[in-house]
Design a protein around this motif. Structure first.
Motif, mmCIF file in Angstrom:
data_model
loop_
_atom_site.group_PDB
_atom_site.id
_atom_site.type_symbol
_atom_site.label_atom_id
_atom_site.label_comp_id
_atom_site.label_asym_id
_atom_site.label_seq_id
_atom_site.Cartn_x
_atom_site.Cartn_y
_atom_site.Cartn_z
ATOM 1 N N LEU A 1 -74.420 -6.338 22.078
ATOM 2 C CA LEU A 1 -74.901 -7.425 22.928
ATOM 3 C C LEU A 1 -74.273 -8.743 22.489
ATOM 4 C CD1 LEU A 1 -76.903 -7.968 25.272
ATOM 5 C CD2 LEU A 1 -78.579 -8.592 23.513
ATOM 6 N N LEU A 2 -73.649 -9.441 23.454
ATOM 7 C CA LEU A 2 -72.934 -10.689 23.173
ATOM 8 C C LEU A 2 -73.279 -11.756 24.203
ATOM 9 C CD1 LEU A 2 -69.362 -9.203 22.587
ATOM 10 C CD2 LEU A 2 -70.959 -9.976 20.834
ATOM 11 N N LEU A 3 -73.156 -13.000 23.811
ATOM 12 C CA LEU A 3 -73.242 -14.122 24.731
ATOM 13 C C LEU A 3 -71.944 -14.153 25.527
ATOM 14 C CD1 LEU A 3 -74.401 -16.828 25.797
ATOM 15 C CD2 LEU A 3 -73.406 -17.922 23.787
ATOM 16 N N THR A 4 -72.052 -14.030 26.861
ATOM 17 C CA THR A 4 -70.842 -13.974 27.678
ATOM 18 C C THR A 4 -70.782 -15.047 28.751
ATOM 19 O OG1 THR A 4 -71.887 -12.292 29.074
ATOM 20 C CG2 THR A 4 -70.458 -11.509 27.296
ATOM 21 N N GLY A 5 -71.831 -15.865 28.886
ATOM 22 C CA GLY A 5 -71.783 -16.928 29.874
ATOM 23 C C GLY A 5 -72.841 -17.979 29.624
ATOM 24 N N VAL A 6 -72.506 -19.202 29.986
ATOM 25 C CA VAL A 6 -73.434 -20.328 29.885
ATOM 26 C C VAL A 6 -73.327 -21.116 31.183
ATOM 27 C CG1 VAL A 6 -74.035 -22.430 28.625
ATOM 28 C CG2 VAL A 6 -73.095 -20.475 27.380
ATOM 29 N N ARG A 7 -74.487 -21.361 31.814
ATOM 30 C CA ARG A 7 -74.517 -22.153 33.051
ATOM 31 C C ARG A 7 -75.555 -23.258 32.908
ATOM 32 N NH1 ARG A 7 -76.603 -20.414 37.566
ATOM 33 N NH2 ARG A 7 -77.835 -18.756 36.700
ATOM 34 N N GLY A 8 -75.298 -24.351 33.538
ATOM 35 C CA GLY A 8 -76.284 -25.414 33.624
ATOM 36 C C GLY A 8 -76.782 -25.924 32.286
ATOM 37 N N ALA A 9 -75.953 -25.870 31.278
ATOM 38 C CA ALA A 9 -76.381 -26.336 29.958
ATOM 39 C C ALA A 9 -76.457 -27.854 29.941
ATOM 40 C CB ALA A 9 -75.423 -25.849 28.878
ATOM 41 N N LYS A 10 -77.529 -28.346 29.338
ATOM 42 C CA LYS A 10 -77.689 -29.788 29.171
ATOM 43 C C LYS A 10 -78.057 -30.060 27.723
ATOM 44 C CE LYS A 10 -79.149 -30.593 33.865
ATOM 45 N NZ LYS A 10 -80.236 -30.957 34.743
ATOM 46 N N ILE A 11 -77.287 -30.916 27.098
ATOM 47 C CA ILE A 11 -77.586 -31.373 25.742
ATOM 48 C C ILE A 11 -78.241 -32.735 25.914
ATOM 49 C CG2 ILE A 11 -76.683 -31.852 23.449
ATOM 50 C CD1 ILE A 11 -76.161 -28.938 24.520
ATOM 51 N N LEU A 12 -79.508 -32.816 25.588
ATOM 52 C CA LEU A 12 -80.294 -34.013 25.874
ATOM 53 C C LEU A 12 -80.623 -34.833 24.638
ATOM 54 C CD1 LEU A 12 -82.682 -32.042 28.201
ATOM 55 C CD2 LEU A 12 -80.860 -33.574 28.943
ATOM 56 N N GLY A 13 -80.333 -34.284 23.471
ATOM 57 C CA GLY A 13 -80.639 -34.985 22.235
ATOM 58 C C GLY A 13 -80.014 -34.259 21.065
ATOM 59 N N ALA A 14 -80.230 -34.801 19.885
ATOM 60 C CA ALA A 14 -79.645 -34.216 18.676
ATOM 61 C C ALA A 14 -80.742 -33.904 17.674
ATOM 62 C CB ALA A 14 -78.639 -35.186 18.067
ATOM 63 N N ALA A 15 -80.521 -32.861 16.899
ATOM 64 C CA ALA A 15 -81.433 -32.495 15.816
ATOM 65 C C ALA A 15 -80.805 -32.919 14.502
ATOM 66 C CB ALA A 15 -81.678 -30.993 15.823
ATOM 67 N N VAL A 16 -81.646 -33.389 13.595
ATOM 68 C CA VAL A 16 -81.183 -33.848 12.290
ATOM 69 C C VAL A 16 -81.902 -33.063 11.198
ATOM 70 C CG1 VAL A 16 -80.630 -36.151 13.154
ATOM 71 C CG2 VAL A 16 -82.887 -35.717 12.178
ATOM 72 N N PRO A 17 -81.359 -33.083 9.982
ATOM 73 C CA PRO A 17 -82.008 -32.365 8.883
ATOM 74 C C PRO A 17 -83.486 -32.743 8.743
ATOM 75 C CG PRO A 17 -79.832 -33.055 8.213
ATOM 76 C CD PRO A 17 -80.091 -33.690 9.557
ATOM 77 N N GLY A 18 -84.282 -31.702 8.508
ATOM 78 C CA GLY A 18 -85.721 -31.868 8.352
ATOM 79 C C GLY A 18 -86.504 -31.612 9.621
ATOM 80 N N GLU A 19 -85.832 -31.545 10.760
ATOM 81 C CA GLU A 19 -86.551 -31.305 12.011
ATOM 82 C C GLU A 19 -86.778 -29.814 12.236
ATOM 83 O OE1 GLU A 19 -86.044 -34.921 14.994
ATOM 84 O OE2 GLU A 19 -84.217 -33.710 14.887
ATOM 85 N N LEU A 20 -87.964 -29.501 12.741
ATOM 86 C CA LEU A 20 -88.325 -28.131 13.087
ATOM 87 C C LEU A 20 -88.098 -27.950 14.579
ATOM 88 C CD1 LEU A 20 -89.513 -25.424 12.119
ATOM 89 C CD2 LEU A 20 -91.768 -26.342 12.739
ATOM 90 N N LEU A 21 -87.177 -27.064 14.922
ATOM 91 C CA LEU A 21 -86.847 -26.819 16.327
ATOM 92 C C LEU A 21 -87.726 -25.711 16.885
ATOM 93 C CD1 LEU A 21 -82.954 -26.834 16.144
ATOM 94 C CD2 LEU A 21 -84.535 -28.766 16.367
ATOM 95 N N GLU A 22 -88.196 -25.909 18.104
ATOM 96 C CA GLU A 22 -88.890 -24.857 18.844
ATOM 97 C C GLU A 22 -87.932 -24.367 19.907
ATOM 98 O OE1 GLU A 22 -92.805 -25.864 20.191
ATOM 99 O OE2 GLU A 22 -93.546 -25.650 18.140
ATOM 100 N N ILE A 23 -87.705 -23.066 19.904
ATOM 101 C CA ILE A 23 -86.755 -22.442 20.819
ATOM 102 C C ILE A 23 -87.542 -21.529 21.740
ATOM 103 C CG2 ILE A 23 -84.665 -21.026 20.976
ATOM 104 C CD1 ILE A 23 -84.717 -21.748 17.705
#
Length: 138
Positions: A80-102
């Motif tokens: 299983l591989l990532l084969t396509g990306v559509r409609g991606a939006k980068i709206l901000g940046a994460a910095v060290p120490g931040e906990l990301l919710e995915i």
């Protein structure tokens, strides 16, 4: 063995630390702590480390793979591989120490192709959204 152990990535390239919730084959919530010692932060950017947006998208893909491969009614796909990306939006940046919710939700499947929608946020701030395509062998 945790569901995250099914990811083919080595620990240096795994962007989901914890599986918070999983509805097998449908959706999941995961977390990743930006530790600050990740190799990509050295050059992105010296003195002002920011997690690259493409890695936020990769985190969605990794969690999407966990969701897709956990469906109790459909056999896991090989390679299983990532084969396509559509409609991606980068709206901000994460910095060290931040906990990301995915978040990742399987929107559809057709044979060895799986469409996933996802988002990454931290402290209520949306950082990225995308629809991705994963493909594997039946």
């Amino acid at each position: 063995m945790s569901k995250l152990d099914a990811l083919p990535h080595g620990p240096e390239f795994r962007f989901v630390d914890e599986l918070v919730s999983l509805e097998p084959g449908k959706q999941a919530l995961g977390r990743y702590l930006v530790k600050g010692d990740e190799a990509f932060l050295v050059g992105h950017f010296p003195g002002n480390p920011l997690m690259p947006g493409v890695i936020l998208i990769e985190a969605i893909a990794q969690l999407g793979g966990v969701v897709a491969q956990s469906d109790p009614e459909i056999a896991a796909l090989k390679n299983l591989l990532l084969t396509g990306v559509r409609g991606a939006k980068i709206l901000g940046a994460a910095v060290p120490g931040e906990l990301l919710e995915i978040e990742a939700t399987v929107e559809g499947r057709l044979g060895g192709m799986i469409q996933v929608s996802g988002r990454v946020s931290t402290a209520g701030r949306e950082l990225a959204t995308a629809k991705i395509m994963l493909s594997g062998e039946e």
